[in-house]
Enzyme design. Structure first.
Site, short mmCIF file in Angstrom:
data_model
loop_
_atom_site.label_atom_id
_atom_site.label_comp_id
_atom_site.label_asym_id
_atom_site.label_seq_id
_atom_site.Cartn_x
_atom_site.Cartn_y
_atom_site.Cartn_z
N GLU A 75 35.31 25.85 40.96
CA GLU A 75 35.74 25.21 42.22
C GLU A 75 34.73 24.14 42.62
O GLU A 75 33.54 24.41 42.71
CB GLU A 75 35.85 26.27 43.31
N ARG A 94 37.56 31.71 55.10
CA ARG A 94 38.31 31.91 53.84
C ARG A 94 37.60 33.07 53.16
O ARG A 94 36.46 32.96 52.75
CB ARG A 94 38.27 30.63 53.03
N HIS A 125 32.72 34.15 46.19
CA HIS A 125 32.28 33.26 47.27
C HIS A 125 33.14 33.38 48.51
O HIS A 125 34.20 34.00 48.49
CB HIS A 125 32.24 31.81 46.77
N HIS A 136 36.28 35.93 47.72
CA HIS A 136 37.22 35.88 46.60
C HIS A 136 36.54 35.25 45.39
O HIS A 136 35.44 34.70 45.50
CB HIS A 136 38.47 35.05 46.98
N HIS A 160 37.78 33.06 41.46
CA HIS A 160 38.85 32.46 40.66
C HIS A 160 38.61 32.82 39.20
O HIS A 160 37.56 32.49 38.65
CB HIS A 160 38.88 30.94 40.83
N GLU A 163 48.40 30.21 40.80
CA GLU A 163 49.48 31.19 40.77
C GLU A 163 49.03 32.61 40.45
O GLU A 163 49.46 33.56 41.06
CB GLU A 163 50.55 30.79 39.75
MN MN Z 1 37.52 29.54 46.17
#
Ligand code: MN
Ligand code: MN
Length: 345
Positions: free
Chosen positions: A66, A56, A105, A59, A61, A128
């Site tokens: 998280e 993953r 992360h 990125h 947020h 979103e």
């Molecule tokens: Mn994340």
């Protein structure tokens, strides 16, 4: 099944099984946000699986912290904080991570079989508008700026994806030396600890900011209930509660004041939600032990249970209030029960 006594109440249950997965070559993700589950204004979840080597991508947020729980397999994460300090961690089933809002992360599935984990965010609308991936960013920045920033010729950047990659494949080999570790670790081995509550009817493991100081805005728990056991009627004064059924079958009650209430049955892969202050209970109505993942949007865990409340008041007061004889009130539990097993002692 879900029965609301009034049309004024929202659904408190959401099934992840009905949610379409975002599927890539090395993994998949399914999310439950406020868009599809309107009551969940303050907490959202993402169930994700990564094959061995599935990454993953890097990125952050912008609007949520998280909290992650490893359901199966092995995972490696990397994270940087605004002081430039960074940490790499390997996780196994039962471990938890916490990434503060905005910290960059990545998450990678490790061998032999990859991993499945649940991510929980302290904002129902996290998804979103506000996940910032490195490939998306670089793809949408003028190439000459990217080239200048990375100190390479534009011609050397032809491999850069032209849109968000989301999940890619990477070797597991990492240079795991840390030169500048953060003061607080991002990893907590939840299921390796002694349970916070242990009763005949079940067990609870809990991790708040007390045990895991970096987890300033969230508390998590794993609850195992034996068949017939009841997590007694209670409420949380300062947090919403989000729960995910890992396995088993439960009945959840919600009380919203003013005569409004709801009863829902949840099974594996269902999510339940109790807004702050709502009275609620959870009962195992299946034939097997049920396993629940529970997350609160507060780093401080607080609750008040019905049996603790009633037993803290004079018997005469409770007798008059409930219109029940004193001898009946005297049979009530004398302190908080937390989990009540099926058989009456
Ligand atoms: Mn994340
Ligand atoms: Mn609760």
């Amino acid at each position: 099944m879900s029965t609301n006594k009034s049309e004024k109440l929202p659904e408190f249950k959401f099934s992840l099984n009905n949610q379409k997965a975002r599927v890539l070559k090395d993994g998949w993700a399914k999310e439950a946000t406020v868009k599809d589950f309107p009551v969940s204004k303050n907490i959202a979840g993402v169930l994700m699986a990564l094959d061995s080597g599935g990454l993953r991508e890097l990125h952050w947020h912008a609007n949520a912290a998280e909290w992650g729980f490893v359901i199966s397999g092995n995972v490696r994460t990397t994270i940087i904080d605004p002081e430039g300090r960074y940490e790499y961690n390997d996780f196994k089933a039962g471990d938890v991570w916490y990434f503060p809002r905005g910290h960059g992360h990545s998450i990678q599935g490790l061998g032999p079989e990859g991993t499945t984990f649940m991510l929980v965010f302290d904002n129902g609308a996290f998804s979103e508008f506000a996940t910032f991936s490195v490939t998306d960013w670089l793809a949408h920045t003028p190439r000459e700026i990217v080239s200048k920033n990375l100190n390479v010729d534009e011609g050397e950047l032809s491999g850069l994806p032209d849109k968000e990659a989301y999940i890619v494949h990477s070797s597991e080999k990492s240079d795991l030396k840390i030169s500048d570790a953060p003061p607080l670790t991002h990893k907590y081995e939840l299921l390796s600890q002694k349970p916070f509550h242990e009763h005949q009817g079940g067990k609870l493991w809990l991790v708040s900011s007390n045990e895991f100081p970096i987890s300033a805005t969230m508390t998590g728990a794993i609850l195992h209930l034996n068949p017939g056991a009841l997590r007694e009627l209670h409420w949380h004064p300062k947090a919403d509660e989000w729960l995910y059924v890992i396995s088993g079958k439960i009945r959840m009650t919600e009380f919203a004041s003013s005569g409004l209430s709801s009863v829902s049955e949840l099974c594996e892969n269902d999510i339940g939600y109790s807004p702050m202050g709502y009275g609620h209970s959870i009962e195992n109505i299946g034939d097997d032990e049920c396993k629940l993942l529970i997350v609160f949007n507060s780093g401080v865990y607080e609750e008040i249970s019905l049996s603790a409340w009633l037993s803290s008041n004079p018997e005469e007061l409770v007798s008059a209030n409930l219109n029940l004889p004193l001898e009946t009130v005297r049979k009530f539990h004398r302190r908080e029960s937390f989990i009540i097993s099926e058989n009456k002692k």
